[in-house]
Write a protein that holds these residues in place. Structure first.
Motif, PDB file in Angstrom:
ATOM      1  N   TYR A   1       3.438   3.695  -5.646  1.00 19.55           N
ATOM      2  CA  TYR A   1       4.064   3.631  -4.329  1.00 19.55           C
ATOM      3  C   TYR A   1       3.001   3.485  -3.233  1.00 19.55           C
ATOM      4  O   TYR A   1       3.157   2.693  -2.294  1.00 19.55           O
ATOM      5  CB  TYR A   1       4.901   4.881  -4.072  1.00 19.55           C
ATOM      6  CG  TYR A   1       6.047   5.075  -5.052  1.00 19.55           C
ATOM      7  CD1 TYR A   1       6.604   3.986  -5.723  1.00 19.55           C
ATOM      8  CD2 TYR A   1       6.567   6.337  -5.304  1.00 19.55           C
ATOM      9  CE1 TYR A   1       7.644   4.160  -6.615  1.00 19.55           C
ATOM     10  CE2 TYR A   1       7.619   6.519  -6.191  1.00 19.55           C
ATOM     11  CZ  TYR A   1       8.146   5.424  -6.844  1.00 19.55           C
ATOM     12  OH  TYR A   1       9.180   5.595  -7.727  1.00 19.55           O
ATOM     13  N   ILE A   2       1.934   4.266  -3.350  1.00 18.61           N
ATOM     14  CA  ILE A   2       0.851   4.196  -2.358  1.00 18.61           C
ATOM     15  C   ILE A   2       0.173   2.835  -2.416  1.00 18.61           C
ATOM     16  O   ILE A   2      -0.156   2.232  -1.377  1.00 18.61           O
ATOM     17  CB  ILE A   2      -0.185   5.312  -2.609  1.00 18.61           C
ATOM     18  CG1 ILE A   2       0.449   6.689  -2.367  1.00 18.61           C
ATOM     19  CG2 ILE A   2      -1.405   5.132  -1.710  1.00 18.61           C
ATOM     20  CD1 ILE A   2      -0.440   7.845  -2.754  1.00 18.61           C
TER      21      ILE A   2
ATOM     22  N   ARG B   1       2.233   0.205  -0.604  1.00 17.55           N
ATOM     23  CA  ARG B   1       2.118   0.290   0.856  1.00 17.55           C
ATOM     24  C   ARG B   1       0.761  -0.225   1.336  1.00 17.55           C
ATOM     25  O   ARG B   1       0.678  -0.987   2.305  1.00 17.55           O
ATOM     26  CB  ARG B   1       2.319   1.731   1.311  1.00 17.55           C
ATOM     27  CG  ARG B   1       2.297   1.895   2.833  1.00 17.55           C
ATOM     28  CD  ARG B   1       2.433   3.348   3.230  1.00 17.55           C
ATOM     29  NE  ARG B   1       1.314   4.146   2.761  1.00 17.55           N
ATOM     30  CZ  ARG B   1       0.140   4.219   3.401  1.00 17.55           C
ATOM     31  NH1 ARG B   1      -0.075   3.525   4.520  1.00 17.55           N
ATOM     32  NH2 ARG B   1      -0.818   4.972   2.933  1.00 17.55           N
ATOM     33  N   ARG B   2      -0.315   0.170   0.662  1.00 12.18           N
ATOM     34  CA  ARG B   2      -1.661  -0.233   1.069  1.00 12.18           C
ATOM     35  C   ARG B   2      -1.872  -1.737   0.868  1.00 12.18           C
ATOM     36  O   ARG B   2      -2.690  -2.350   1.563  1.00 12.18           O
ATOM     37  CB  ARG B   2      -2.710   0.553   0.283  1.00 12.18           C
ATOM     38  CG  ARG B   2      -2.790   2.021   0.668  1.00 12.18           C
ATOM     39  CD  ARG B   2      -3.852   2.742  -0.158  1.00 12.18           C
ATOM     40  NE  ARG B   2      -5.174   2.215   0.108  1.00 12.18           N
ATOM     41  CZ  ARG B   2      -5.975   2.633   1.089  1.00 12.18           C
ATOM     42  NH1 ARG B   2      -5.568   3.600   1.898  1.00 12.18           N
ATOM     43  NH2 ARG B   2      -7.159   2.099   1.251  1.00 12.18           N
TER      44      ARG B   2
ATOM     45  N   VAL C   1      -0.901  -3.174   4.033  1.00 11.71           N
ATOM     46  CA  VAL C   1      -1.774  -2.758   5.133  1.00 11.71           C
ATOM     47  C   VAL C   1      -3.086  -3.539   5.100  1.00 11.71           C
ATOM     48  O   VAL C   1      -3.619  -3.919   6.151  1.00 11.71           O
ATOM     49  CB  VAL C   1      -2.052  -1.243   5.039  1.00 11.71           C
ATOM     50  CG1 VAL C   1      -3.115  -0.834   6.061  1.00 11.71           C
ATOM     51  CG2 VAL C   1      -0.776  -0.455   5.265  1.00 11.71           C
TER      52      VAL C   1
ATOM     53  N   ARG D   1       3.061  -8.269   6.296  1.00 15.77           N
ATOM     54  CA  ARG D   1       4.179  -7.373   6.004  1.00 15.77           C
ATOM     55  C   ARG D   1       5.501  -8.111   5.815  1.00 15.77           C
ATOM     56  O   ARG D   1       6.437  -7.561   5.245  1.00 15.77           O
ATOM     57  CB  ARG D   1       4.324  -6.349   7.139  1.00 15.77           C
ATOM     58  CG  ARG D   1       3.138  -5.418   7.274  1.00 15.77           C
ATOM     59  CD  ARG D   1       3.143  -4.720   8.625  1.00 15.77           C
ATOM     60  NE  ARG D   1       4.314  -3.884   8.781  1.00 15.77           N
ATOM     61  CZ  ARG D   1       4.364  -2.586   8.454  1.00 15.77           C
ATOM     62  NH1 ARG D   1       3.290  -2.000   7.932  1.00 15.77           N
ATOM     63  NH2 ARG D   1       5.456  -1.883   8.639  1.00 15.77           N
TER      64      ARG D   1
ATOM     65  N   LYS E   1      10.660  -2.972   5.206  1.00 17.85           N
ATOM     66  CA  LYS E   1       9.396  -2.444   5.707  1.00 17.85           C
ATOM     67  C   LYS E   1       8.778  -1.518   4.659  1.00 17.85           C
ATOM     68  O   LYS E   1       9.456  -0.627   4.145  1.00 17.85           O
ATOM     69  CB  LYS E   1       9.615  -1.674   7.011  1.00 17.85           C
ATOM     70  CG  LYS E   1       9.963  -2.565   8.199  1.00 17.85           C
ATOM     71  CD  LYS E   1      10.094  -1.742   9.463  1.00 17.85           C
ATOM     72  CE  LYS E   1      10.418  -2.625  10.654  1.00 17.85           C
ATOM     73  NZ  LYS E   1      10.554  -1.829  11.912  1.00 17.85           N
ATOM     74  N   PRO E   2       7.498  -1.727   4.304  1.00 17.99           N
ATOM     75  CA  PRO E   2       6.866  -0.950   3.231  1.00 17.99           C
ATOM     76  C   PRO E   2       7.042   0.554   3.374  1.00 17.99           C
ATOM     77  O   PRO E   2       7.389   1.241   2.408  1.00 17.99           O
ATOM     78  CB  PRO E   2       5.390  -1.356   3.342  1.00 17.99           C
ATOM     79  CG  PRO E   2       5.416  -2.709   3.948  1.00 17.99           C
ATOM     80  CD  PRO E   2       6.577  -2.705   4.894  1.00 17.99           C
ATOM     81  N   GLU E   3       6.801   1.081   4.594  1.00 22.10           N
ATOM     82  CA  GLU E   3       6.926   2.528   4.797  1.00 22.10           C
ATOM     83  C   GLU E   3       8.359   3.003   4.552  1.00 22.10           C
ATOM     84  O   GLU E   3       8.586   4.030   3.905  1.00 22.10           O
ATOM     85  CB  GLU E   3       6.496   2.904   6.217  1.00 22.10           C
ATOM     86  CG  GLU E   3       5.030   2.637   6.534  1.00 22.10           C
ATOM     87  CD  GLU E   3       4.774   1.185   6.904  1.00 22.10           C
ATOM     88  OE1 GLU E   3       3.601   0.834   7.102  1.00 22.10           O
ATOM     89  OE2 GLU E   3       5.742   0.407   6.986  1.00 22.10           O
ATOM     90  N   LYS E   4       9.335   2.244   5.049  1.00 21.36           N
ATOM     91  CA  LYS E   4      10.729   2.616   4.890  1.00 21.36           C
ATOM     92  C   LYS E   4      11.160   2.525   3.429  1.00 21.36           C
ATOM     93  O   LYS E   4      11.878   3.407   2.921  1.00 21.36           O
ATOM     94  CB  LYS E   4      11.610   1.698   5.745  1.00 21.36           C
ATOM     95  CG  LYS E   4      13.082   2.079   5.733  1.00 21.36           C
ATOM     96  CD  LYS E   4      13.886   1.174   6.656  1.00 21.36           C
ATOM     97  CE  LYS E   4      15.361   1.576   6.660  1.00 21.36           C
ATOM     98  NZ  LYS E   4      16.152   0.701   7.568  1.00 21.36           N
TER      99      LYS E   4
ATOM    100  N   ILE F   1       9.268   2.788   0.673  1.00 19.94           N
ATOM    101  CA  ILE F   1       8.669   3.859  -0.124  1.00 19.94           C
ATOM    102  C   ILE F   1       9.306   5.195   0.213  1.00 19.94           C
ATOM    103  O   ILE F   1       9.532   6.036  -0.664  1.00 19.94           O
ATOM    104  CB  ILE F   1       7.142   3.908   0.118  1.00 19.94           C
ATOM    105  CG1 ILE F   1       6.505   2.586  -0.320  1.00 19.94           C
ATOM    106  CG2 ILE F   1       6.522   5.072  -0.622  1.00 19.94           C
ATOM    107  CD1 ILE F   1       6.845   2.171  -1.736  1.00 19.94           C
ATOM    108  N   ARG F   2       9.625   5.416   1.499  1.00 21.99           N
ATOM    109  CA  ARG F   2      10.275   6.664   1.895  1.00 21.99           C
ATOM    110  C   ARG F   2      11.609   6.824   1.176  1.00 21.99           C
ATOM    111  O   ARG F   2      11.932   7.904   0.661  1.00 21.99           O
ATOM    112  CB  ARG F   2      10.467   6.694   3.411  1.00 21.99           C
ATOM    113  CG  ARG F   2      10.921   8.060   3.947  1.00 21.99           C
ATOM    114  CD  ARG F   2      11.157   8.023   5.436  1.00 21.99           C
ATOM    115  NE  ARG F   2      10.013   7.531   6.165  1.00 21.99           N
ATOM    116  CZ  ARG F   2       9.989   6.414   6.876  1.00 21.99           C
ATOM    117  NH1 ARG F   2      11.081   5.664   6.954  1.00 21.99           N
ATOM    118  NH2 ARG F   2       8.907   6.035   7.510  1.00 21.99           N
TER     119      ARG F   2
END
Length: 254
Positions: free
Chosen positions: A122-123, A126-127, A130, A135, A141-144, A146-147
């Motif tokens: 997962y990390i 996201r990275r 980044v 993106r 959205k990657p953050e959304k 993974i959340r």
């Protein structure tokens, strides 16, 4: 996620202890904690071989991370080290099948690391956005994304923990209900991870569609890692669903 997995492990241990104590009046042939939970006797040679392989992997990962100062991935070799310790603990467990302390240590050290392996993917996902690509290649959205996946993992693991608690009951009906709940939790967890795989495939497709020189990009290996490891995780998930679906007397668990 790890706290939910701890609930599952504790529930399994409670069930094993209860089952062992219920059968303690049978005599010297009474089943042990290990035989009740594992359905087989641990093989020392296999435990040594697997433990050594995980130890070598941990050493390689530690070396690589320290050389590149990639501290964000430190939990990966730590998890592999814990896994190797858990596997090595199966050596004394084979000769002490009723030792609750030995069984508890090996259970925690072998069942918790997979959560860290998933977290690493997962990390990494996201990275990847980044540091490597735009993106816009991410479906969500990657953050959304993974959340949502992490929340889903916690929820499904909690369902499995609740089912594991019922499964440890001496009441046949409650135990059967608990097993069904665990199976539902596993199925939902598999679906959740399948969604993550879809995200990875979507990124792969988008990059190829835009005609990027895939083989010449320095970050190409990251997608290969995500695809390969995610496929391996999915195989594990499917195996566990089938294993639990067959029950305690099923072919896979025996």
């Amino acid at each position: 996620m790890q706290s939910a997995n701890i609930l599952i492990i504790v529930a399994c241990l409670v069930g094993a202890v209860r089952a062992a104590s219920d059968n303690s009046t049978v005599g010297v042939e009474a089943p042990t904690i290990v035989s009740i939970v594992f359905k087989y006797d641990p093989n020392k040679a296999a435990a040594i071989a697997a433990g050594v392989l995980y130890s070598v992997a941990s050493l390689c990962l530690f070396t690589r991370l320290f050389m590149n100062k990639a501290w964000w991935g430190l939990h990966l070799p730590i998890a592999s080290t814990l896994m190797s310790v858990g596997l090595f603990m199966r050596i004394p467990m084979a000769t002490n099948p009723n030792s609750l302390s030995i069984f508890l240590v090996q259970a925690f050290f072998t069942l918790l690391p997979p959560a860290a392996y998933l977290a690493f993917n997962y990390i990494l996902y996201r990275r990847f956005f980044v540091n490597c690509v735009d993106r816009r290649y991410s479906w969500i959205k990657p953050e959304k994304a993974i959340r949502c996946i992490v929340i889903s993992d916690i929820a499904t693991a909690s369902i499995q923990g609740a089912g594991g608690g019922l499964e440890a009951s001496t009441n046949t009906t409650s135990a059967k209900l608990g097993a069904d709940i665990v199976l539902v939790g596993l199925i939902l967890q598999t679906v959740s991870f399948a969604f993550f795989m879809i995200l990875v495939v979507h990124v792969w497709h988008g990059i190829n569609r835009d005609g990027l020189l895939f083989r010449k990009e320095p970050w190409r290996k990251i997608l290969w890692i995500l695809m390969f490891s995610s496929t391996a995780y999915m195989i594990r998930y499917i195996y566990r669903v089938i294993e639990f679906g067959q029950g305690n007397d099923g072919y896979l668990i025996t």
